[in-house]
Design an enzyme around this catalytic site. Structure first.
Site, PDB file in Angstrom:
ATOM      1  N   LYS A   1      71.840 -32.928  31.010  1.00 17.88           N
ATOM      2  CA  LYS A   1      71.905 -32.304  29.691  1.00 17.88           C
ATOM      3  C   LYS A   1      70.816 -31.248  29.541  1.00 17.88           C
ATOM      4  O   LYS A   1      69.692 -31.416  30.046  1.00 17.88           O
ATOM      5  CB  LYS A   1      71.759 -33.381  28.604  1.00 17.88           C
TER       6      LYS A   1
ATOM      7  N   SER B   1      75.717 -34.893  20.454  1.00 16.76           N
ATOM      8  CA  SER B   1      75.346 -33.585  20.964  1.00 16.76           C
ATOM      9  C   SER B   1      75.514 -33.433  22.473  1.00 16.76           C
ATOM     10  O   SER B   1      75.518 -32.327  22.999  1.00 16.76           O
ATOM     11  CB  SER B   1      73.893 -33.282  20.591  1.00 16.76           C
TER      12      SER B   1
ATOM     13  N   SER C   1      74.398 -39.256  19.941  1.00 12.73           N
ATOM     14  CA  SER C   1      74.637 -38.134  20.848  1.00 12.73           C
ATOM     15  C   SER C   1      75.100 -38.534  22.231  1.00 12.73           C
ATOM     16  O   SER C   1      75.559 -37.686  22.995  1.00 12.73           O
ATOM     17  CB  SER C   1      73.378 -37.267  20.957  1.00 12.73           C
TER      18      SER C   1
END
Length: 578
Positions: A162, A236, A260
């Site tokens: 990420k 997210s 997330s």
């Protein structure tokens, strides 16, 4: 008395535009350094220590100031003792037999990634991939297999990272195209994966700055749900989940504060694990949520997630929060420990439909309902409707009046908040109660939000937005009403006007200024059909378009004036924002 935080809003769009122009030109370097010296920023920076702030009690230092590592081999043996679906284990076994090599898999990944970027629309699972760096790491892994110096069950396995983690040579953008941080070090969780031999293929897309659960990213392009390119990827950690679901990688590193990891994993049909705080080191990770951030894997199967946790967990000398944790144990990891779900039932159509759906999927004995009115705000008919739905579907329930809890907050703070702040407090109290019962009884919290609310941002962050999964999160409000009738929800409740009931007299459509029938048409045109705003207005004749998209796009207004939307022409955006 006016709030002491009620500061005047200063609007200078021309000044902001000029500043943005300067920062993008060579003038930035000429003006920034003298300005920093004049403000004393250089001297201030020299006083800083490379330590993160602590929002929890500092644990006592271990002997020698070092965290004591614990062996993983015993846990690994237990983990692999019982067969379970996996994409990592067969891949590593193919490496061991010589059927494949990490170098061949890296080339296959690059071909698949390049192909995904040429699709219409592009998948956008990744924002940065360095083919040369990837090939070099894959060659190193291949040599380890050839020389029998394999580092473990992740050696040669492609893993996505990420974009809030630091991984040189990649820049860290935190999901925003105009932010480019050059990391001088590697995030500790990333380093653990590197030490296990994982081939880190690139930086995965994410919701801008991690502040959102939809996965929307207007500056780098939004990652697409591989099951339906017009469906939300969730956020997210959108790119991490999309990369795994699309089969580009079997594993991704992600982070979770308010959903997330869990939300994109649920939206893309993969496995996401939010470990206990302190189980996985957060040292040198992006400082997006100091006291809430949890680092964990998103994987194709439960076994793959467990394998990743095995290499990520453990004491880390750089993170005091990890020093006092028990070793991982997988002796009974395949034994189901979840005993069902908890649903907050309000008497409205969304919660009634979610309750009915959970009963249909799991059985009434696996569903526990909480009714949480505030007797100062909630109409008695809402409580009556909630109890009637619970009775119809035959589930166990508990009713708790949250007014005394709300009052205790007001007494403790001595504040007299406005109705919106107080309403959001009610939503977050209800979320806390849902998780209290979920934790006590080994259940998951089933959220009741629908797609209409998610897309227009009509939910309370860490309130009704803080859940484990969203059973109706893919359905528009009008679709939820149809499903409610199909599942046997009483018609009166299925057609009942929606309201969060966070303050007296609140009705959703009155607050939004447009009925859901029109909102859903607009959202369907924008997100499912990919039409421009002007085309949606022309097709529907609805002049309420600006109202419908103002909330999710308003905060990005200045960006949208300069940056094209991935699917909407710049001139249409400009007309929309005039």
């Amino acid at each position: 008395m006016p709030s002491r935080f009620a500061l005047p809003v200063i609007r200078h769009p021309w000044l902001l535009g000029a500043l943005r122009w300067i920062l993008r030109t060579p003038l930035a370097g000429l003006t920034a350094q003298p300005l920093f010296r004049a403000l004393g920023l250089r001297a201030w920076r020299r006083t800083l220590r490379n330590e993160r702030p602590l929002f929890y009690p500092m644990p006592p230092r271990l002997p020698g100031g070092q965290a004591t590592a614990w062996p993983v081999h015993e846990a690994l043996d237990r983990l692999l003792r019982e067969p379970a679906p996996s994409r990592i284990v067969p891949l590593v076994q193919a490496y061991q037999s010589g059927q494949w090599t990490p170098a061949q898999v890296a080339e296959a990944f690059l071909q698949a990634w390049e192909r995904s970027e040429t699709e219409a629309p592009p998948l956008r699972a990744f924002t940065q991939v360095d083919p040369d760096h990837l090939r070099r790491e894959a060659r190193n892994a291949t040599e380890r297999y050839q020389h029998n110096t394999v580092l473990g069950w992740l050696d040669g396995v492609p893993v996505a990272i990420k974009d809030e983690f630091h991984l040189p040579p990649y820049r860290t953008h935190f999901g925003h195209g105009e932010v480019a941080y050059e990391p001088g070090h590697v995030s500790q969780a990333v380093r653990l994966l590197e030490s296990a031999g994982a081939v880190l293929v690139g930086k995965a897309n994410m919701h801008e700055f991690g502040i959102g659960v939809s996965g929307l990213n207007l500056t780098q392009g939004t990652a697409r749900n591989p099951y339906h390119p017009r469906a939300l990827p969730g956020g997210s950690s959108s790119g991490s989940a999309v990369a795994v679901a699309a089969g580009l990688v079997p594993l991704a590193l992600a982070a979770d504060a308010g959903g997330s990891i869990r939300i994109p994993a649920a939206f893309n049909g993969v496995y996401g694990l939010k470990p206990t705080f302190g189980r996985v080191t957060t040292a040198y990770a992006g400082p997006l949520t100091w006291s809430l951030g949890h680092i964990g894997p998103i994987a194709a199967t439960a076994l793959d997630a467990a394998l990743a946790l095995l290499y990520l967990a453990g004491p880390d000398a750089h993170d005091p929060a990890t020093w006092h944790q028990p070793p991982l144990r997988f002796a009974d990891w395949l034994t189901p420990h979840l005993h069902g779900v908890v649903v907050g039932v309000s008497g409205g159509v969304d919660s009634a439909t979610t309750l009915a759906l959970m009963v249909r999927a799991l059985g009434a004995d696996k569903v526990f309902a909480l009714v949480m009115p505030d007797s100062a705000v909630t109409p008695p008919e809402d409580v009556k409707d909630a109890l009637s739905v619970i009775d119809k579907f035959g589930v166990e329930y508990k009713s708790i009046d949250i007014k005394p809890i709300v009052d205790s907050y007001l007494t403790a703070t001595g504040e007299n908040p406005d109705k919106r702040s107080l309403g959001n407090l009610r939503a977050r109290i209800r979320m806390s109660l849902l998780y209290l019962y979920a934790n006590m009884e080994g259940r998951l919290v089933a959220g009741t939000g629908d797609r209409s609310e998610i897309l227009i941002g009509y939910f309370a962050k860490y309130g009704d937005g803080g859940v484990d999964f969203l059973p109706i999160g893919c359905l528009y409000k009008t679709q939820v009403r149809m499903l409610a009738k199909h599942l046997g929800v009483p018609p009166r409740i299925a057609e009942k006007p929606s309201s969060p009931r966070l303050w007296p007299g609140q009705l959703a459509e009155a607050e939004l200024g447009i009925p859901y029938e029109e909102i859903d048409l607009i959202l369907y045109g924008l997100f499912d059909l990919g039409l421009t705003p002007d085309a949606v207005v022309e097709a529907t004749g609805l002049e309420h378009l600006l109202v419908a998209v103002d909330r999710p796009l308003g905060v990005l207004q200045s960006l949208l004036q300069d940056l094209p939307h991935p699917e909407v022409e710049g001139d249409a955006i400009a007309r929309l924002l005039q």
